[in-house]
Design a protein around this motif. Structure first.
Motif, PDB file in Angstrom:
ATOM      1  N   ALA A 119     -19.356  23.716  12.020  1.00 31.04           N
ATOM      2  CA  ALA A 119     -20.795  23.944  11.900  1.00 31.04           C
ATOM      3  C   ALA A 119     -21.182  25.326  12.425  1.00 31.04           C
ATOM      4  CB  ALA A 119     -21.540  22.853  12.656  1.00 31.04           C
ATOM      5  N   ASP A 120     -20.493  25.784  13.452  1.00 33.78           N
ATOM      6  CA  ASP A 120     -20.861  27.083  14.021  1.00 33.78           C
ATOM      7  C   ASP A 120     -20.166  28.246  13.323  1.00 33.78           C
ATOM      8  OD1 ASP A 120     -18.320  26.704  14.817  1.00 33.78           O
ATOM      9  OD2 ASP A 120     -18.670  26.897  16.962  1.00 33.78           O
ATOM     10  N   GLY A 121     -19.538  27.981  12.199  1.00 33.12           N
ATOM     11  CA  GLY A 121     -18.948  29.055  11.415  1.00 33.12           C
ATOM     12  C   GLY A 121     -17.521  29.402  11.783  1.00 33.12           C
ATOM     13  N   SER A 122     -17.012  28.825  12.886  1.00 38.83           N
ATOM     14  CA  SER A 122     -15.637  29.139  13.270  1.00 38.83           C
ATOM     15  C   SER A 122     -14.655  28.347  12.407  1.00 38.83           C
ATOM     16  CB  SER A 122     -15.430  28.799  14.742  1.00 38.83           C
ATOM     17  OG  SER A 122     -15.701  27.444  14.945  1.00 38.83           O
ATOM     18  N   LYS A 123     -13.492  28.921  12.248  1.00 37.19           N
ATOM     19  CA  LYS A 123     -12.476  28.262  11.434  1.00 37.19           C
ATOM     20  C   LYS A 123     -11.383  27.688  12.330  1.00 37.19           C
ATOM     21  CE  LYS A 123     -13.005  31.178   7.341  1.00 37.19           C
ATOM     22  NZ  LYS A 123     -13.305  30.236   6.288  1.00 37.19           N
ATOM     23  N   VAL A 124     -11.050  26.440  12.116  1.00 40.87           N
ATOM     24  CA  VAL A 124      -9.984  25.839  12.915  1.00 40.87           C
ATOM     25  C   VAL A 124      -9.014  25.139  11.977  1.00 40.87           C
ATOM     26  CG1 VAL A 124     -11.410  25.468  14.944  1.00 40.87           C
ATOM     27  CG2 VAL A 124     -11.273  23.700  13.211  1.00 40.87           C
ATOM     28  N   PHE A 125      -7.762  25.058  12.420  1.00 41.22           N
ATOM     29  CA  PHE A 125      -6.770  24.289  11.675  1.00 41.22           C
ATOM     30  C   PHE A 125      -7.215  22.842  11.596  1.00 41.22           C
ATOM     31  CE2 PHE A 125      -3.482  27.501  13.170  1.00 41.22           C
ATOM     32  CZ  PHE A 125      -3.492  28.152  11.948  1.00 41.22           C
ATOM     33  N   THR A 126      -6.823  22.169  10.535  1.00 39.66           N
ATOM     34  CA  THR A 126      -7.380  20.829  10.344  1.00 39.66           C
ATOM     35  C   THR A 126      -6.338  19.833   9.838  1.00 39.66           C
ATOM     36  OG1 THR A 126      -9.093  19.586   9.229  1.00 39.66           O
ATOM     37  CG2 THR A 126      -8.135  21.399   8.007  1.00 39.66           C
ATOM     38  N   PHE A 127      -6.523  18.593  10.273  1.00 39.86           N
ATOM     39  CA  PHE A 127      -5.742  17.473   9.733  1.00 39.86           C
ATOM     40  C   PHE A 127      -6.570  16.681   8.727  1.00 39.86           C
ATOM     41  CE2 PHE A 127      -3.177  17.722  13.733  1.00 39.86           C
ATOM     42  CZ  PHE A 127      -1.934  17.800  13.143  1.00 39.86           C
ATOM     43  N   ASN A 128      -7.817  17.114   8.536  1.00 40.17           N
ATOM     44  CA  ASN A 128      -8.720  16.386   7.655  1.00 40.17           C
ATOM     45  C   ASN A 128      -8.183  16.393   6.215  1.00 40.17           C
ATOM     46  OD1 ASN A 128     -10.847  15.785   5.882  1.00 40.17           O
ATOM     47  ND2 ASN A 128     -12.348  16.329   7.459  1.00 40.17           N
ATOM     48  N   MET A 129      -7.918  15.214   5.689  1.00 38.76           N
ATOM     49  CA  MET A 129      -7.278  15.152   4.368  1.00 38.76           C
ATOM     50  C   MET A 129      -8.137  15.798   3.290  1.00 38.76           C
ATOM     51  SD  MET A 129      -5.570  11.494   3.932  1.00 38.76           S
ATOM     52  CE  MET A 129      -4.545  10.722   5.141  1.00 38.76           C
ATOM     53  N   LEU A 130      -9.445  15.575   3.388  1.00 38.72           N
ATOM     54  CA  LEU A 130     -10.304  16.105   2.332  1.00 38.72           C
ATOM     55  C   LEU A 130     -10.337  17.623   2.370  1.00 38.72           C
ATOM     56  CD1 LEU A 130     -13.222  13.565   2.632  1.00 38.72           C
ATOM     57  CD2 LEU A 130     -10.992  13.341   1.566  1.00 38.72           C
ATOM     58  N   GLN A 131     -10.311  18.180   3.572  1.00 35.64           N
ATOM     59  CA  GLN A 131     -10.287  19.637   3.674  1.00 35.64           C
ATOM     60  C   GLN A 131      -8.958  20.190   3.173  1.00 35.64           C
ATOM     61  OE1 GLN A 131     -12.885  21.311   4.520  1.00 35.64           O
ATOM     62  NE2 GLN A 131     -14.186  19.789   5.509  1.00 35.64           N
ATOM     63  N   LEU A 132      -7.901  19.402   3.349  1.00 32.78           N
ATOM     64  CA  LEU A 132      -6.588  19.869   2.892  1.00 32.78           C
ATOM     65  C   LEU A 132      -6.492  19.855   1.370  1.00 32.78           C
ATOM     66  CD1 LEU A 132      -4.240  18.120   5.473  1.00 32.78           C
ATOM     67  CD2 LEU A 132      -4.765  20.533   5.325  1.00 32.78           C
ATOM     68  N   MET A 133      -7.436  19.149   0.713  1.00 30.05           N
ATOM     69  CA  MET A 133      -7.396  19.099  -0.748  1.00 30.05           C
ATOM     70  C   MET A 133      -8.137  20.274  -1.364  1.00 30.05           C
ATOM     71  SD  MET A 133      -8.270  15.110  -1.210  1.00 30.05           S
ATOM     72  CE  MET A 133      -7.334  13.851  -0.336  1.00 30.05           C
ATOM     73  N   ASN A 134      -8.808  21.059  -0.515  1.00 28.73           N
ATOM     74  CA  ASN A 134      -9.620  22.147  -1.030  1.00 28.73           C
ATOM     75  C   ASN A 134      -8.836  23.456  -0.956  1.00 28.73           C
ATOM     76  OD1 ASN A 134     -11.492  24.029  -1.629  1.00 28.73           O
ATOM     77  ND2 ASN A 134     -13.078  23.191  -0.282  1.00 28.73           N
ATOM     78  N   ALA A 135      -8.537  24.008  -2.126  1.00 25.99           N
ATOM     79  CA  ALA A 135      -7.702  25.213  -2.169  1.00 25.99           C
ATOM     80  C   ALA A 135      -8.320  26.365  -1.396  1.00 25.99           C
ATOM     81  CB  ALA A 135      -7.466  25.627  -3.611  1.00 25.99           C
ATOM     82  N   GLU A 136      -9.638  26.368  -1.300  1.00 26.25           N
ATOM     83  CA  GLU A 136     -10.298  27.489  -0.620  1.00 26.25           C
ATOM     84  C   GLU A 136     -10.029  27.500   0.875  1.00 26.25           C
ATOM     85  OE1 GLU A 136     -14.390  27.034  -1.512  1.00 26.25           O
ATOM     86  OE2 GLU A 136     -14.069  27.255  -3.667  1.00 26.25           O
ATOM     87  N   ASN A 137      -9.634  26.375   1.403  1.00 31.99           N
ATOM     88  CA  ASN A 137      -9.463  26.300   2.844  1.00 31.99           C
ATOM     89  C   ASN A 137      -8.143  26.896   3.327  1.00 31.99           C
ATOM     90  OD1 ASN A 137     -11.862  25.151   3.422  1.00 31.99           O
ATOM     91  ND2 ASN A 137     -11.126  23.062   3.273  1.00 31.99           N
ATOM     92  N   TYR A 138      -7.248  27.176   2.389  1.00 28.43           N
ATOM     93  CA  TYR A 138      -5.933  27.642   2.832  1.00 28.43           C
ATOM     94  C   TYR A 138      -5.982  29.110   3.220  1.00 28.43           C
ATOM     95  CZ  TYR A 138      -3.863  23.256   1.521  1.00 28.43           C
ATOM     96  OH  TYR A 138      -3.534  21.925   1.475  1.00 28.43           O
ATOM     97  N   THR A 139      -5.347  29.406   4.339  1.00 25.54           N
ATOM     98  CA  THR A 139      -5.334  30.802   4.780  1.00 25.54           C
ATOM     99  C   THR A 139      -4.271  31.561   3.999  1.00 25.54           C
ATOM    100  OG1 THR A 139      -3.789  30.153   6.488  1.00 25.54           O
ATOM    101  CG2 THR A 139      -6.091  30.286   7.114  1.00 25.54           C
ATOM    102  N   ALA A 140      -4.468  32.860   3.883  1.00 28.89           N
ATOM    103  CA  ALA A 140      -3.631  33.640   2.975  1.00 28.89           C
ATOM    104  C   ALA A 140      -2.154  33.603   3.355  1.00 28.89           C
ATOM    105  CB  ALA A 140      -4.123  35.075   2.933  1.00 28.89           C
ATOM    106  N   ASP A 141      -1.876  33.559   4.656  1.00 31.75           N
ATOM    107  CA  ASP A 141      -0.470  33.654   5.039  1.00 31.75           C
ATOM    108  C   ASP A 141       0.119  32.310   5.452  1.00 31.75           C
ATOM    109  OD1 ASP A 141      -2.105  33.464   7.123  1.00 31.75           O
ATOM    110  OD2 ASP A 141      -1.069  34.872   8.433  1.00 31.75           O
ATOM    111  N   GLY A 142      -0.620  31.215   5.236  1.00 29.03           N
ATOM    112  CA  GLY A 142      -0.096  29.898   5.588  1.00 29.03           C
ATOM    113  C   GLY A 142       1.139  29.567   4.767  1.00 29.03           C
ATOM    114  N   ILE A 143       2.094  28.909   5.411  1.00 31.07           N
ATOM    115  CA  ILE A 143       3.351  28.633   4.712  1.00 31.07           C
ATOM    116  C   ILE A 143       3.152  27.695   3.536  1.00 31.07           C
ATOM    117  CG2 ILE A 143       5.105  29.086   6.437  1.00 31.07           C
ATOM    118  CD1 ILE A 143       4.689  26.194   7.330  1.00 31.07           C
ATOM    119  N   LEU A 144       2.113  26.863   3.587  1.00 31.43           N
ATOM    120  CA  LEU A 144       1.868  25.952   2.480  1.00 31.43           C
ATOM    121  C   LEU A 144       0.607  26.357   1.731  1.00 31.43           C
ATOM    122  CD1 LEU A 144       2.818  22.507   3.963  1.00 31.43           C
ATOM    123  CD2 LEU A 144       4.160  24.050   2.582  1.00 31.43           C
ATOM    124  N   SER A 145       0.279  27.629   1.827  1.00 31.85           N
ATOM    125  CA  SER A 145      -0.919  28.082   1.154  1.00 31.85           C
ATOM    126  C   SER A 145      -0.573  28.533  -0.251  1.00 31.85           C
ATOM    127  CB  SER A 145      -1.518  29.241   1.939  1.00 31.85           C
ATOM    128  OG  SER A 145      -2.363  29.967   1.109  1.00 31.85           O
TER     129      SER A 145
END
Lengths: 533, 500
Positions: free
Chosen positions: A207-233
């Motif tokens: 909510a405050d605009g900060s980005k944190v790693f997540t275990f949230n399944m729904l967030q993991l389904m969103n391609a936009e959430n992946y960071t550029a250098d993530g190993i599974l991005s």
């Protein structure tokens, strides 16, 4: 209804029951059994409430707003340091059309299995405490929407299952129990690895605009959430998404169980007590296919699209191989176990079609296989309790001796074969309709239809060997069904017939979610670009 | 050297002063009392609690004691050392409780005084191992710990195995500490310094013969590897763990291992790490490739530990191999050479403390009743002693690393660190290892629950205090499994001040 935490209630009620049981004195067998029955009974009622208040129009899958009965609050939060990031895990429950049928299934099957546990004789207290712990694990897997939470529930089931097979099982129980445990743990460590990979690759915007790693399944389904250098991005050209998909897939496939990881299943089934076989076949196997639908498919849509042929192929192998193995069995229970392998193949085939008919068929087949196989294992249990043997060749002519029993058996067998008017027919038809529609797997589908033929073969042959012909005089004292056995078989029979005649009861429940899933899978490969091939 | 020099440093070593004071008190108390002094355990616990209080004070502190030149100090006091000192204090308290409630110890006790004196000596040594930053001091403290533990391992004088354990421990210990001393002298020859802080710049600029330097580091590692029982310096472990009285075994497996790890971490971090990047990965001095070295040792340690444990028939020996395997996991987390990896080490240690002490505690309680530690004697114990059986199950599940127990959190952070550093092969090896470990842990469960109890199996009779001791380990193991923020927060804060 949003105020009542229905999902938490249905998940953790068994734990409360377990704690109560642990405080009861050992010799209070009646109370312990009744308490378990009450807990599982309330679960069925809660399931019905959930069903009544479920909104058929909402799709779920990737959109939190269209999930229902959502409960979400912060569970673990560790403040940020630059190199570790904020660690944040949510307690996040919710259901959609994929999980709702399975929750109903779990509630019903656990209730029936409690009845089937009535003739457990040793260490009643331990048995029912473990049974209820297992119950919580199963429910939790289907309601969890946070990967971490999902994993905890997934693993919680292992230990009770080990003990339930190992202590109350048949002659080779120790071997079967350890084999089950090792196989499943082997699968789940791969799931763990992929889970951590996903966690370190995707962030969620708070909510405050900060980005944190997540275990949230729904967030993991969103391609936009992946960071550029993530190993599974998907954005990372050297990503390991294919490997992660395979790690998850193998983890879940062991549970299905998919050929060649199926060898634990016949052992576990043959040694497990009836009630545990019912749970194992009725609910646990579905977790494998559910995991693939919930995690593999929407989190790796581009890889899913490329690997459907393989999924279909393994589905076909399961169908044919399971059926052939079933044909060769001399042990009634082992035969049913292999028929499970075969029937779970249909689920995989339906899933591989990636269209509404096929996926609906797969989810419906999960539900139907759950109820039908539960019936079959109860049937095996009934005859084993009386005759103390399960050899198919030991019987014959039981139809006259136990006519009502024979009636139920016939219904269950015909449902398993897929006779029109019974539930198995609908789901198998949907699976074949969907799969045949897809050109790339058409040949596989055509070969898979052989499975139905083989299924009819081993089922009818079994029917003939046990119930037709001359009655062996040894069995002239066998009694027909008792009240408790009626109580187990009648509800399942009603479900099997009702869904055979009016499948919309279930199809409506899952329809919107299945459509959402299929659209998501067809659309999102573009967003998940950067393929490893 | 002026008196201020000492006065300025004294307030930084309050815990050590308290330990020394109580060491002397214990000797005196023992001197002026009967042969069996039942007051001593209470008195020792009191001493440890006071020590613990002063250790807790050191969280958040950053100080150098006995400073000679700008950065040259004998002892560095920081949150990192406070963390490991707390582990030592906690395990010492459990060590005393285990001793009090162990029938085995009761039967062998002649005089209790020297036992507790030795323990305080060992605590002192471990404290200096944890916070010392000069190789000479570190060597002396390692020796102090070793000498005390040789005697403690052989404390059951009537038992042949115990004496054998003590002798083996002594021989291996003498060898490895000799190697370590040789390594230190080589380092001194190369750099003209024994101070860890001073070594860092010296190693960077020095044109020292890197082969000799590597050789020296290997020798020093021999001394540390012996303390943490890393392969190939583990040979003493199974025999000593099996032969030593169980409380001593538990103590060695947690406290002295913690001290060894603290020493290793400080040595690497202070002497070899020049800086770290923004993601917390340490940029290490290429003169010695710690990463590859640690990865190899870690894989060898965990694999050998787990596979050797598969064949064991004695529970204590099995737990000995299991503790070797756990040292392997810890080394894997350290091999990441990043802050995340270090957090994983600390989290794992906190968890390991609980579950390993718990497992040994149960071994003691069961032996009190059955008089045996053989796996076969555990048949049916789950039914005749349900509380111990269920608690043991929880500890074993935690040692395997399955949720919802604290052991899972330790493993989780280990794998997060490994995946974060893209060390997938090591991660997969560690994962497969934990599957292997399930097989032997579950063998204990199999004996306890799947086998029939023998006719005359003794009943479970635990006193209220014993229940409290047991629950004080069981409850955190379960609680931290589902709510682990406190442990991780503590670990995270503990490493902030280490090194730079």
């Amino acid at each position: 209804m949003q105020q009542v935490p229905l999902l938490s209630l249905i998940t953790f009620l068994p734990i409360i029951g377990m704690i109560l049981i642990l405080f009861l004195p050992k010799n209070n067998e009646k109370v312990i059994k009744s308490l378990t029955l009450a807990v599982t009974g309330i679960q069925v009622l809660l399931g019905i409430v959930i069903w009544r208040f479920y909104d058929y129009s909402l799709g779920g899958i990737y959109n939190q707003a269209s999930f229902q009965f959502v409960e979400k609050f912060r569970w673990i939060e560790i403040s940020s340091v630059s190199w570790l990031g904020t660690i944040k895990i949510d307690y996040f429950l919710g259901i959609d059309g994929i999980s709702a049928p399975l929750i109903l299934l779990t509630a019903v099957i656990t209730f029936i299995a409690t009845l089937a546990s009535w003739n457990i004789k040793t260490s009643i207290k331990g048995y029912f405490a473990l049974f209820l712990l297992l119950d919580t694990g199963m429910m939790g897997v289907f309601v969890a929407l946070d990967f971490f939470l999902f994993y905890i529930f997934w693993e919680i089931m292992l230990l009770p299952m080990y003990f339930l097979i190992g202590i109350w099982g048949g002659p080779r129980k120790e071997y079967a129990a350890i084999k089950f445990f090792i196989y499943t743990l082997l699968g789940s460590v791969f799931i763990l690895l992929a889970m951590i990979g996903l966690y370190l690759s995707a962030t969620e915007t708070l909510a405050d605009g900060s980005k944190v790693f997540t275990f949230n399944m729904l967030q993991l389904m969103n391609a936009e959430n992946y960071t550029a250098d993530g190993i599974l991005s998907p954005l990372n050209p050297s990503n390991l998404r294919l490997w992660a998909f395979l790690a998850l897939f193998v983890g879940f496939a062991i549970k299905i169980p998919m050929f060649p990881f199926h060898t634990w299943l016949p052992d576990a089934h043959v040694e497990a007590p009836t009630a545990i076989s019912v749970i194992l076949a009725g609910v646990l196997l579905k977790m494998g296919t559910y995991g693939i639908l919930r995690i593999n498919y929407p989190m790796f849509p581009e890889i899913t699209n490329q690997l459907v042929w393989w999924i279909a192929l393994f589905g076909m192998i399961n169908i044919i191989y399971g059926a052939l193995c079933a044909l060769a069995q001399k042990d009634f229970k082992k035969l049913i176990a292999y028929s499970s392998v075969s029937h779970m193949g249909f689920v995989m085939l339906g899933m591989a079609s990636l269209n509404t008919a096929g996926v609906s068929g797969a989810v419906l087949q999960m539900f139907n296989h759950g109820t039908i196989t539960a019936m079959l294992f109860i049937i095996v249990g009934i005859i084993y309790d009386r005759a103390h043997t399960r050899g198919l060749d030991d019987f014959g002519g039981l139809a006259n001796q136990m006519p009502v029993y024979t009636g139920f058996v016939t219904i269950a067998f015909f449902a398993a074969i897929g006779l029109p008017g019974l539930s198995g027919f609908i789901s198998e038809t949907f699976v074949f309709l969907g799969a045949f529609h897809v050109e790339s797997i058409r040949l596989i589908t055509v070969i898979s239809t052989l499975g139905i033929l083989l299924g009819a073969g081993y089922m009818l042959w079994t029917l003939q060997r046990i119930f037709l012909g001359q009655l062996n005089p040894k069995w002239s004292a066998l009694e027909d069904l008792t009240a408790r056995e009626y109580a187990m078989l009648i509800p399942l029979t009603i479900i099997v017939i009702a869904l055979g005649v009016y499948p919309s009861l279930m199809l409506d429940l899952m329809n919107s979610s299945v459509n959402t899933m299929v659209n998501f899978l067809l659309k999102s490969p573009e967003t998940f670009s950067g393929l490893p091939f | 050297m002026s008196i201020e020099y000492f006065l300025n440093s004294l307030y930084l070593i309050k815990p050590e002063i308290v330990v020394t004071t109580f060491l002397v008190f214990v000797v005196l108390l023992d001197l002026f009392s009967n042969k069996r002094n039942n007051l001593l355990p209470f008195f020792s616990i009191l001493g440890l609690l006071v020590t613990g209080y002063f250790v807790l004070e050191q969280f958040g502190l950053k100080g150098l004691a006995f400073v000679t030149s700008d950065s040259r100090a004998m002892v560095s006091v920081d949150s990192f050392s406070a963390f490991f000192k707390s582990i030592v204090v906690l395990s010492s308290i459990y060590f005393i409780l285990m001793t009090v409630y162990s029938k085995e110890m009761e039967e062998t006790f002649d005089r209790t005084g020297e036992y507790y004196t030795l323990m305080f000596g060992m605590v002192l040594g471990m404290f200096f191992m944890i916070s010392g930053s000069d190789l000479i001091l570190l060597y002396l403290s390692v020796e102090l710990v070793s000498l005390s533990s040789y005697v403690m391992a052989g404390f059951a004088k009537n038992s042949e195995k115990s004496s054998e354990a003590s002798l083996k421990y002594l021989i291996y210990g003498a060898l490895s500490s000799g190697l370590m001393l040789f390594g230190i002298s080589l380092i001194y020859g190369l750099t003209a310094s024994t101070n860890l802080y001073e070594l860092n710049p010296l190693l960077i600029v020095s044109e020292a013969n890197s082969f000799i330097l590597m050789f020296a580091m290997l020798l020093i590692f021999a001394g540390i590897g012996y303390k943490i029982s890393a392969v190939p310096f583990h040979f003493w472990t199974p025999d000593v763990y099996e032969g030593a009285p169980t409380p001593v075994t538990a103590y060695l497996s947690v406290a002295s291992k913690a001290a060894g790890f603290a020493l290793l971490i400080r040595l690497i971090k202070v002497s070899f790490i020049a800086e770290k990047d923004t993601f917390g990965f340490w940029i290490y001095n290429p003169i010695f490739n710690w990463q590859d070295f640690l990865v190899i040792i870690s894989v060898a340690t965990m694999t050998l530990g787990n596979f050797a444990a598969l064949w064991q028939k004695n529970v204590k020996r099995m737990l000995a191999y299991s503790s070797i395997a756990h040292a392997g996991y810890l080394l894997a987390a350290l091999a990441v050479l990043s802050d995340t990896g270090l957090v994983a080490v600390l989290v794992y240690f906190a968890v390991y403390l609980l579950m390993n002490l718990g497992a040994f505690l149960i071994v003691i309680f069961i032996k009190n009743k059955t008089g045996s530690e053989e796996l076969d004697s555990y048949d049916g114990i789950g039914f005749s002693m349900p509380f111990l059986g269920v608690s043991f199950t929880i500890f074993l599940v935690s040692l395997t690393g399955l949720p919802p127990t604290a052991g899972f959190i330790g493993k989780l952070y280990l794998f997060i660190a490994l995946v974060d550093a893209k060390m997938f092969v090591l991660a997969i090896i560690a994962l497969l290892n934990s599957v292997v470990s399930l097989y032997y842990y579950i063998r204990i469960l199999k004996h306890m629950f799947l086998a029939k109890p023998s006719e005359n199996s003794p009943k479970e009779e635990l006193s209220a205090v014993q229940f409290i001791i047991l629950f004080s380990l069981v409850i955190p193991v379960l609680l931290f499994g589902v709510y682990f923020s406190p442990i991780v927060e503590l670990a995270k804060n503990s490493i902030l001040l280490l090194g730079f």
